[in-house]
Design a protein around this motif. Structure first.
Motif, PDB file in Angstrom:
ATOM      1  N   PHE A   1       0.806  -1.216   0.000  1.00 11.01           N
ATOM      2  CA  PHE A   1       0.000   0.000   0.000  1.00 11.01           C
ATOM      3  C   PHE A   1       0.843   1.272   0.000  1.00 11.01           C
ATOM      4  CE2 PHE A   1      -0.128  -1.280   4.588  1.00 11.01           C
ATOM      5  CZ  PHE A   1       0.510  -0.180   5.146  1.00 11.01           C
ATOM      6  N   GLU A   2       2.147   1.156   0.239  1.00 12.15           N
ATOM      7  CA  GLU A   2       2.993   2.334   0.120  1.00 12.15           C
ATOM      8  C   GLU A   2       3.299   2.636  -1.352  1.00 12.15           C
ATOM      9  OE1 GLU A   2       6.446   1.738   2.506  1.00 12.15           O
ATOM     10  OE2 GLU A   2       5.399   2.077   4.387  1.00 12.15           O
ATOM     11  N   GLU A   3       3.040   1.666  -2.227  1.00 13.43           N
ATOM     12  CA  GLU A   3       3.367   1.840  -3.642  1.00 13.43           C
ATOM     13  C   GLU A   3       2.164   1.695  -4.575  1.00 13.43           C
ATOM     14  OE1 GLU A   3       6.553  -0.676  -4.858  1.00 13.43           O
ATOM     15  OE2 GLU A   3       7.767  -0.271  -3.076  1.00 13.43           O
ATOM     16  N   HIS A   4       1.124   0.992  -4.141  1.00 15.24           N
ATOM     17  CA  HIS A   4       0.053   0.612  -5.061  1.00 15.24           C
ATOM     18  C   HIS A   4      -1.303   1.226  -4.734  1.00 15.24           C
ATOM     19  CE1 HIS A   4       2.765  -3.125  -5.604  1.00 15.24           C
ATOM     20  NE2 HIS A   4       2.931  -2.331  -6.642  1.00 15.24           N
ATOM     21  N   LEU A   5      -1.318   2.364  -4.044  1.00 13.98           N
ATOM     22  CA  LEU A   5      -2.606   2.983  -3.728  1.00 13.98           C
ATOM     23  C   LEU A   5      -3.385   3.328  -4.993  1.00 13.98           C
ATOM     24  CD1 LEU A   5      -1.850   5.396  -0.732  1.00 13.98           C
ATOM     25  CD2 LEU A   5      -3.206   3.294  -0.697  1.00 13.98           C
ATOM     26  N   GLY A   6      -2.666   3.676  -6.037  1.00 13.77           N
ATOM     27  CA  GLY A   6      -3.339   4.032  -7.291  1.00 13.77           C
ATOM     28  C   GLY A   6      -4.039   2.869  -7.959  1.00 13.77           C
ATOM     29  N   LEU A   7      -3.800   1.645  -7.478  1.00 14.92           N
ATOM     30  CA  LEU A   7      -4.434   0.466  -8.067  1.00 14.92           C
ATOM     31  C   LEU A   7      -5.653  -0.001  -7.281  1.00 14.92           C
ATOM     32  CD1 LEU A   7      -1.220  -1.567  -8.993  1.00 14.92           C
ATOM     33  CD2 LEU A   7      -2.585  -0.069 -10.463  1.00 14.92           C
ATOM     34  N   LEU A   8      -6.064   0.769  -6.281  1.00 13.01           N
ATOM     35  CA  LEU A   8      -7.291   0.420  -5.557  1.00 13.01           C
ATOM     36  C   LEU A   8      -8.488   0.490  -6.486  1.00 13.01           C
ATOM     37  CD1 LEU A   8      -6.815   2.378  -2.206  1.00 13.01           C
ATOM     38  CD2 LEU A   8      -6.670  -0.093  -2.538  1.00 13.01           C
ATOM     39  N   PRO A   9      -9.518  -0.328  -6.246  1.00 12.31           N
ATOM     40  CA  PRO A   9     -10.720  -0.268  -7.077  1.00 12.31           C
ATOM     41  C   PRO A   9     -11.319   1.143  -7.092  1.00 12.31           C
ATOM     42  CG  PRO A   9     -10.780  -2.187  -5.647  1.00 12.31           C
ATOM     43  CD  PRO A   9      -9.620  -1.368  -5.203  1.00 12.31           C
ATOM     44  N   VAL A  10     -11.768   1.546  -8.234  1.00 10.05           N
ATOM     45  CA  VAL A  10     -12.371   2.874  -8.386  1.00 10.05           C
ATOM     46  C   VAL A  10     -13.718   2.901  -7.669  1.00 10.05           C
ATOM     47  CG1 VAL A  10     -13.270   4.548 -10.050  1.00 10.05           C
ATOM     48  CG2 VAL A  10     -11.205   3.231 -10.591  1.00 10.05           C
ATOM     49  N   ALA A  11     -13.997   4.001  -7.005  1.00  4.90           N
ATOM     50  CA  ALA A  11     -15.280   4.142  -6.320  1.00  4.90           C
ATOM     51  C   ALA A  11     -16.406   4.233  -7.339  1.00  4.90           C
ATOM     52  CB  ALA A  11     -15.280   5.391  -5.446  1.00  4.90           C
ATOM     53  N   SER A  12     -17.525   3.619  -7.003  1.00 10.72           N
ATOM     54  CA  SER A  12     -18.700   3.772  -7.855  1.00 10.72           C
ATOM     55  C   SER A  12     -19.289   5.164  -7.659  1.00 10.72           C
ATOM     56  CB  SER A  12     -19.741   2.699  -7.532  1.00 10.72           C
ATOM     57  OG  SER A  12     -20.104   2.759  -6.164  1.00 10.72           O
ATOM     58  N   ALA A  13     -20.138   5.560  -8.544  1.00 11.73           N
ATOM     59  CA  ALA A  13     -20.697   6.918  -8.507  1.00 11.73           C
ATOM     60  C   ALA A  13     -21.371   7.196  -7.161  1.00 11.73           C
ATOM     61  CB  ALA A  13     -21.692   7.100  -9.643  1.00 11.73           C
ATOM     62  N   GLY A  14     -20.924   8.241  -6.488  1.00 18.72           N
ATOM     63  CA  GLY A  14     -21.534   8.647  -5.225  1.00 18.72           C
ATOM     64  C   GLY A  14     -21.165   7.809  -4.029  1.00 18.72           C
ATOM     65  N   GLU A  15     -20.286   6.812  -4.198  1.00 20.69           N
ATOM     66  CA  GLU A  15     -19.930   5.930  -3.093  1.00 20.69           C
ATOM     67  C   GLU A  15     -19.039   6.647  -2.086  1.00 20.69           C
ATOM     68  OE1 GLU A  15     -18.433   1.388  -2.995  1.00 20.69           O
ATOM     69  OE2 GLU A  15     -16.925   2.790  -3.755  1.00 20.69           O
ATOM     70  N   ARG A  16     -19.406   6.573  -0.823  1.00 20.05           N
ATOM     71  CA  ARG A  16     -18.578   7.120   0.255  1.00 20.05           C
ATOM     72  C   ARG A  16     -17.710   6.004   0.815  1.00 20.05           C
ATOM     73  NH1 ARG A  16     -20.929  11.963   2.946  1.00 20.05           N
ATOM     74  NH2 ARG A  16     -19.954  11.221   4.863  1.00 20.05           N
ATOM     75  N   ARG A  17     -16.434   6.315   1.034  1.00 24.88           N
ATOM     76  CA  ARG A  17     -15.493   5.291   1.462  1.00 24.88           C
ATOM     77  C   ARG A  17     -14.825   5.681   2.787  1.00 24.88           C
ATOM     78  NH1 ARG A  17     -11.719   4.966  -3.692  1.00 24.88           N
ATOM     79  NH2 ARG A  17     -12.078   7.207  -3.550  1.00 24.88           N
TER      80      ARG A  17
END
Length: 324
Positions: free
Chosen positions: A141-157
């Motif tokens: 996670f120090e290197e691959h945060l950009g590969l997290l699943p994209v949030a769906s429209a309006g999804e709060r995380r």
């Protein structure tokens, strides 16, 4: 539903270990990253550490979640939980159950470098929570945060980093990490951090130098990992475990100190490394926090600290921050 994205292979981990060992053993002073403690034996030793009387952080953080998980769920009001590291323990379960009871949770994204561990633990979560979309991600996670699943429209995380994991980073890398986290979150998202707090130095040192010697074995295990993975000939018994409180930087330092003059050969790297008697090698820092200091770090990264919960003894804190 269960699925898993594998962004790290065994070959990737081997290359990373080689690079870290070559760089760290050539540095002055020598150092090794703490992530290499955790082979199967190292993970088992750490589980033993969390149950030791001296090691309070795991119990304290769990106590906070037992009291405050509902408040976290209500404040974050999130539909997705992203957890960097872990993903299977009681602390994760407390968050998932509270968020499920709140009525908004529909997705869980656990992230870990260990693919086998993650696959089994995430499947158990999926089995225990029918209807929950469990989307596991194997990655650093120090290197691959950009590969997290994209949030769906309006999804709060809600993105959670528990166990005072961020304390293993020095201030510069920690600031960069928090900025990166802010970069993957959007308006309405939240960050939950578990952080160990500054306290009496004797208690802090005892938590990393227990009377049974379990932490010492855990510290030396990084040498076993290098022996096994890279064909080195470290004698772990030739190194003493040290835990020191650095009052100026407010962090614990774990080190290994060579008992004698010795030469270590790392066959897999074609490398020979000399250690002088008394020479120390840094293997981990564990920073401790104060509320005002962490609030300033979060502010610099683009977050507002909105809640600060501690255990009854004031040893540990959960910090909930919102994206600004």
């Amino acid at each position: 539903m269960f699925r898993i994205d594998r962004n790290l292979t065994a070959d990737d981990l081997d290359k990373a270990l080689r690079a870290d060992v070559a760089e760290g053993l050539s540095a002055r002073p020598k150092r090794l990253p703490p992530k290499w403690f955790y082979d199967e034996r190292g993970s088992a030793l750490f589980e033993e550490i969390t149950a030791l009387p001296e090691y309070y952080p795991t119990r304290a953080e769990r106590a906070i979640l037992e009291l405050r998980a509902d408040a976290v769920a209500e404040s974050a009001d999130a539909e997705a939980l992203i957890e960097l590291g872990s993903g299977s323990g009681i602390k994760t379960r407390l968050l998932l159950e509270a968020m499920g009871d709140h009525g908004r949770l529909n997705r869980f994204v656990p992230v870990d470098v260990s693919g086998d561990f993650l696959a089994s633990s995430a499947r158990r979560v999926a089995d225990d929570h029918p209807g929950l979309d469990v989307h596991a991600v194997v990655g650093d996670f120090e290197e691959h945060l950009g590969l997290l699943p994209v949030a769906s429209a309006g999804e709060r995380r809600l993105l959670a980093v528990l166990g005072s994991t961020i304390g293993n980073q020095e201030p510069g890398p920690r600031a960069a990490f928090l900025r990166d986290v802010r970069g993957v979150l959007g308006h309405g998202d939240s960050l939950l951090l578990g952080v160990d707090l500054v306290k009496d130095a004797a208690r802090l040192v005892a938590a990393y130098d227990d009377a049974q010697g379990i932490t010492a074995a855990f510290n030396r295990n990084v040498l076993n990992v290098i022996n096994h993975k890279l064909g080195a000939d470290f004698d772990p018994a030739a190194f003493d475990h040290l835990a020191r409180w650095n009052a100026e930087r407010e962090w614990i330092e774990m080190r290994l100190r060579s008992r004698t003059d010795q030469r270590v050969r790392i066959a897999g790297l074609g490398l020979e490394v000399d250690f002088a008697a008394g020479e120390e090698m840094l293997t981990e820092i564990s920073a401790k926090f104060r509320r005002e200091g962490l609030a300033a770090e979060l502010d610099a990264a683009g977050f507002d600290l909105v809640h600060w919960w501690t255990d009854p003894d004031g040893d540990f804190a959960l910090a909930l921050a919102s994206v600004r």
